[in-house]
Design a protein around this motif. Structure first.
Motif, PDB file in Angstrom:
ATOM      1  N   PRO A  64       0.825  -1.226  -0.064  1.00 55.14           N
ATOM      2  CA  PRO A  64       0.042   0.149   0.160  1.00 55.14           C
ATOM      3  C   PRO A  64       0.836   1.373  -0.263  1.00 55.14           C
ATOM      4  O   PRO A  64       0.522   2.259  -0.496  1.00 55.14           O
ATOM      5  CB  PRO A  64      -0.703  -0.150   1.287  1.00 55.14           C
ATOM      6  CG  PRO A  64      -0.291  -1.414   2.212  1.00 55.14           C
ATOM      7  CD  PRO A  64       0.481  -2.096   1.020  1.00 55.14           C
ATOM      8  N   LEU A  65       1.929   1.156   0.759  1.00 55.76           N
ATOM      9  CA  LEU A  65       2.906   2.517   0.431  1.00 55.76           C
ATOM     10  C   LEU A  65       3.454   2.624  -0.814  1.00 55.76           C
ATOM     11  O   LEU A  65       3.102   3.850  -1.307  1.00 55.76           O
ATOM     12  CB  LEU A  65       3.971   2.092   1.379  1.00 55.76           C
ATOM     13  CG  LEU A  65       3.969   2.448   3.017  1.00 55.76           C
ATOM     14  CD1 LEU A  65       5.229   1.936   3.821  1.00 55.76           C
ATOM     15  CD2 LEU A  65       3.478   3.982   3.469  1.00 55.76           C
ATOM     16  N   ALA A  66       3.719   1.464  -1.651  1.00 55.54           N
ATOM     17  CA  ALA A  66       4.124   1.830  -3.024  1.00 55.54           C
ATOM     18  C   ALA A  66       2.929   2.289  -3.879  1.00 55.54           C
ATOM     19  O   ALA A  66       3.265   3.289  -4.661  1.00 55.54           O
ATOM     20  CB  ALA A  66       4.811   0.553  -3.469  1.00 55.54           C
ATOM     21  N   LEU A  67       1.837   1.957  -3.574  1.00 51.95           N
ATOM     22  CA  LEU A  67       0.718   2.180  -4.302  1.00 51.95           C
ATOM     23  C   LEU A  67       0.369   3.632  -4.180  1.00 51.95           C
ATOM     24  O   LEU A  67      -0.201   4.326  -4.833  1.00 51.95           O
ATOM     25  CB  LEU A  67      -0.522   1.334  -4.067  1.00 51.95           C
ATOM     26  CG  LEU A  67      -0.293  -0.050  -4.814  1.00 51.95           C
ATOM     27  CD1 LEU A  67      -1.530  -0.768  -4.203  1.00 51.95           C
ATOM     28  CD2 LEU A  67      -0.078  -0.250  -6.074  1.00 51.95           C
ATOM     29  N   GLY A  68       0.470   3.837  -2.624  1.00 56.87           N
ATOM     30  CA  GLY A  68       0.296   5.379  -2.258  1.00 56.87           C
ATOM     31  C   GLY A  68       1.274   6.448  -2.918  1.00 56.87           C
ATOM     32  O   GLY A  68       0.679   7.455  -3.337  1.00 56.87           O
ATOM     33  N   ALA A  82       6.431  10.870   2.418  1.00 58.06           N
ATOM     34  CA  ALA A  82       6.939  11.281   3.793  1.00 58.06           C
ATOM     35  C   ALA A  82       7.285  10.048   4.684  1.00 58.06           C
ATOM     36  O   ALA A  82       8.386  10.106   5.460  1.00 58.06           O
ATOM     37  CB  ALA A  82       6.041  12.355   4.479  1.00 58.06           C
ATOM     38  N   TYR A  83       6.529   9.322   4.815  1.00 53.47           N
ATOM     39  CA  TYR A  83       6.623   7.977   5.383  1.00 53.47           C
ATOM     40  C   TYR A  83       7.946   7.227   4.953  1.00 53.47           C
ATOM     41  O   TYR A  83       8.784   6.950   5.972  1.00 53.47           O
ATOM     42  CB  TYR A  83       5.445   6.801   5.428  1.00 53.47           C
ATOM     43  CG  TYR A  83       5.503   5.844   6.154  1.00 53.47           C
ATOM     44  CD1 TYR A  83       4.999   5.381   7.432  1.00 53.47           C
ATOM     45  CD2 TYR A  83       6.351   4.674   5.609  1.00 53.47           C
ATOM     46  CE1 TYR A  83       5.223   4.248   8.105  1.00 53.47           C
ATOM     47  CE2 TYR A  83       6.270   3.463   6.385  1.00 53.47           C
ATOM     48  CZ  TYR A  83       5.635   3.404   7.467  1.00 53.47           C
ATOM     49  OH  TYR A  83       6.178   2.078   8.007  1.00 53.47           O
ATOM     50  N   ILE A  84       8.208   7.048   3.827  1.00 58.66           N
ATOM     51  CA  ILE A  84       8.974   6.255   3.082  1.00 58.66           C
ATOM     52  C   ILE A  84      10.366   6.839   3.474  1.00 58.66           C
ATOM     53  O   ILE A  84      11.399   6.398   3.941  1.00 58.66           O
ATOM     54  CB  ILE A  84       8.891   6.032   1.643  1.00 58.66           C
ATOM     55  CG1 ILE A  84       7.850   5.216   1.441  1.00 58.66           C
ATOM     56  CG2 ILE A  84      10.359   5.340   1.100  1.00 58.66           C
ATOM     57  CD1 ILE A  84       7.301   4.838   0.041  1.00 58.66           C
ATOM     58  N   GLU A  85      10.580   7.992   3.262  1.00 59.90           N
ATOM     59  CA  GLU A  85      11.779   9.030   3.475  1.00 59.90           C
ATOM     60  C   GLU A  85      12.263   9.132   4.873  1.00 59.90           C
ATOM     61  O   GLU A  85      13.372   9.052   5.283  1.00 59.90           O
ATOM     62  CB  GLU A  85      11.615  10.397   2.746  1.00 59.90           C
ATOM     63  CG  GLU A  85      11.378  10.548   1.137  1.00 59.90           C
ATOM     64  CD  GLU A  85      12.467   9.827   0.624  1.00 59.90           C
ATOM     65  OE1 GLU A  85      13.813   9.855   1.158  1.00 59.90           O
ATOM     66  OE2 GLU A  85      12.354   9.376  -0.447  1.00 59.90           O
ATOM     67  N   ALA A 121       9.787  -3.628  11.180  1.00 59.48           N
ATOM     68  CA  ALA A 121       8.809  -3.520  10.147  1.00 59.48           C
ATOM     69  C   ALA A 121       8.713  -1.871   9.708  1.00 59.48           C
ATOM     70  O   ALA A 121       8.404  -1.810   8.358  1.00 59.48           O
ATOM     71  CB  ALA A 121       7.220  -3.885  10.849  1.00 59.48           C
ATOM     72  N   LEU A 122       8.498  -1.227  10.267  1.00 61.30           N
ATOM     73  CA  LEU A 122       8.724   0.340   9.951  1.00 61.30           C
ATOM     74  C   LEU A 122       9.805   0.617   9.335  1.00 61.30           C
ATOM     75  O   LEU A 122       9.551   1.284   8.105  1.00 61.30           O
ATOM     76  CB  LEU A 122       8.662   1.265  11.205  1.00 61.30           C
ATOM     77  CG  LEU A 122       7.402   1.319  12.133  1.00 61.30           C
ATOM     78  CD1 LEU A 122       7.709   2.291  13.265  1.00 61.30           C
ATOM     79  CD2 LEU A 122       6.160   1.555  11.608  1.00 61.30           C
ATOM     80  N   HIS A 123      11.055   0.188   9.557  1.00 64.12           N
ATOM     81  CA  HIS A 123      12.365   0.620   8.791  1.00 64.12           C
ATOM     82  C   HIS A 123      12.201  -0.108   7.342  1.00 64.12           C
ATOM     83  O   HIS A 123      12.286   0.455   6.124  1.00 64.12           O
ATOM     84  CB  HIS A 123      13.289   0.199   9.614  1.00 64.12           C
ATOM     85  CG  HIS A 123      14.745   0.386   8.767  1.00 64.12           C
ATOM     86  ND1 HIS A 123      15.245   1.701   8.500  1.00 64.12           N
ATOM     87  CD2 HIS A 123      15.409  -0.411   7.825  1.00 64.12           C
ATOM     88  CE1 HIS A 123      16.353   1.568   7.985  1.00 64.12           C
ATOM     89  NE2 HIS A 123      16.710   0.439   7.496  1.00 64.12           N
ATOM     90  N   HIS A 124      11.961  -1.406   7.291  1.00 62.96           N
ATOM     91  CA  HIS A 124      12.060  -2.009   6.111  1.00 62.96           C
ATOM     92  C   HIS A 124      10.598  -2.022   5.248  1.00 62.96           C
ATOM     93  O   HIS A 124      10.888  -2.281   3.913  1.00 62.96           O
ATOM     94  CB  HIS A 124      12.340  -3.650   6.339  1.00 62.96           C
ATOM     95  CG  HIS A 124      13.731  -3.947   6.685  1.00 62.96           C
ATOM     96  ND1 HIS A 124      14.644  -4.067   6.028  1.00 62.96           N
ATOM     97  CD2 HIS A 124      14.362  -4.178   7.910  1.00 62.96           C
ATOM     98  CE1 HIS A 124      15.808  -4.306   6.637  1.00 62.96           C
ATOM     99  NE2 HIS A 124      15.726  -4.176   7.914  1.00 62.96           N
ATOM    100  N   SER A 125       9.777  -1.643   5.755  1.00 58.93           N
ATOM    101  CA  SER A 125       8.642  -1.229   4.907  1.00 58.93           C
ATOM    102  C   SER A 125       8.788  -0.122   3.914  1.00 58.93           C
ATOM    103  O   SER A 125       8.426  -0.199   2.701  1.00 58.93           O
ATOM    104  CB  SER A 125       7.485  -1.000   5.660  1.00 58.93           C
ATOM    105  OG  SER A 125       7.364   0.007   6.581  1.00 58.93           O
ATOM    106  N   GLU A 130      10.090   0.988  -1.767  1.00 56.64           N
ATOM    107  CA  GLU A 130      10.504   1.585  -3.100  1.00 56.64           C
ATOM    108  C   GLU A 130      11.038   0.439  -3.976  1.00 56.64           C
ATOM    109  O   GLU A 130      11.122   0.684  -5.352  1.00 56.64           O
ATOM    110  CB  GLU A 130      12.054   2.309  -2.573  1.00 56.64           C
ATOM    111  CG  GLU A 130      11.761   3.470  -2.030  1.00 56.64           C
ATOM    112  CD  GLU A 130      11.032   4.627  -2.792  1.00 56.64           C
ATOM    113  OE1 GLU A 130      11.641   5.375  -3.787  1.00 56.64           O
ATOM    114  OE2 GLU A 130       9.872   4.769  -2.818  1.00 56.64           O
ATOM    115  N   VAL A 131      11.162  -0.664  -3.346  1.00 57.37           N
ATOM    116  CA  VAL A 131      11.480  -2.073  -4.405  1.00 57.37           C
ATOM    117  C   VAL A 131      10.226  -2.310  -5.139  1.00 57.37           C
ATOM    118  O   VAL A 131      10.071  -2.432  -6.318  1.00 57.37           O
ATOM    119  CB  VAL A 131      11.746  -3.120  -3.451  1.00 57.37           C
ATOM    120  CG1 VAL A 131      11.848  -4.556  -4.665  1.00 57.37           C
ATOM    121  CG2 VAL A 131      13.145  -2.892  -2.895  1.00 57.37           C
TER     122      VAL A 131
END
Length: 273
Positions: A64-68, A82-85, A121-125, A130-131
């Motif tokens: 869902p992060l990638a789709l977002g 922002a979450y990813i960075e 989970a927070l870090h690797h998600s 990005e992958v």
């Protein structure tokens, strides 16, 4: 030449260890006891348990992060970005320590495994998102356009056509992400979570003369798990190449048969005339 240099360095290290008595039987004797072997094996099981839980949570969040991040709505894309960075920028060790220090004051009385899995989970998600995004963008645009031409809505085209193909193509990269998660479980020793590295420290505390030996054995155990995942990754890559070659050959045969039919049709018409 580099291979010769590596073997020469390993030989020099081995000779140095032999000179300092690191191969003496008394320094390895503790590892011949069944209790020590079981103690370390239980630590390996704890490591794999933490890695599996963190991987499931991270992969579930990554999609869902990638789709977002790819969303056409700017506020969703910016929020996911922002979450990813943010969680990519924070070192995992500091994130684990923050979870252990701050979350109990908020009423989250979790075991050490919970803090470790949550932080990982927070870090690797964020990393895996990005992958996934790169895998989606690597697909030809014609896949999505063909799905839209068939009457699918954009969300349906993404979930039923684009995303399954992207996940299949980026499976080797996801296995690499799983390998990184397994290796990062070693940071759980700061909590302390009773994983493999922490168990090796307990062994070396009980037998200080076997400090280097404990580190070597634990490194080999991590190496076995890493080797299994790397073999799985290579097998997946070979399977994908073989499937791609098979599909290419079938397409070539189909195209050649179609071309032969196109050439034969005018000849048939002229024959009738």
């Amino acid at each position: 030449m580099s291979t010769v240099a590596v073997f020469g360095l390993l030989a020099a290290i081995g000779m140095r260890l032999q000179t300092s008595g690191q191969f003496d039987a008394d320094k390895w004797a503790i590892f011949l006891h069944w209790g020590t072997a079981k103690f370390l094996f239980d630590g390996l099981v704890s490591t794999i348990t933490a890695a599996a839980c963190a991987a499931l949570a991270a992969f579930a969040l990554a999609i869902p992060l990638a789709l977002g991040r790819l969303s056409m709505r700017p506020w969703i894309s910016r929020l996911a970005g922002a979450y990813i960075e943010f969680f990519r920028a924070i070192p995992l060790l500091l994130l684990i320590l923050f979870m252990v220090i701050e979350l109990p004051s908020l009423g989250f009385d979790w075991p050490a495994l919970g803090f470790l899995v949550f932080a990982m989970a927070l870090h690797h998600s964020a990393l895996t998102a990005e992958v996934v995004r790169a895998g989606i963008l690597s697909l030809p645009r014609g896949q999505r356009e063909a799905a839209l031409a068939l009457g699918m809505r954009p969300a349906q085209a993404m979930h039923h056509v684009v995303l399954p193909q992207a996940l299949r193509s980026m499976l080797p990269a996801l296995i690499s992400s799983l390998l990184a998660i397994v290796q990062d479980t070693s940071l759980g020793y700061v909590i302390p979570y009773d994983e493999l590295l922490h168990r090796s420290q307990d062994v070396s505390s009980y037998a200080p003369q076997s400090l280097l030996q404990a580190a070597f054995i634990v490194t080999m155990m991590y190496g076995v798990v890493s080797a299994v995942l790397l073999y799985l990754k290579r097998w997946v890559v070979r399977r994908q190449r073989r499937d791609g070659a098979t599909r290419g050959a079938k397409a070539a045969i189909t195209g050649a048969a179609g071309a032969a039919e196109d050439v034969a049709k005018p000849a048939t018409r002229f024959g009738k005339l």
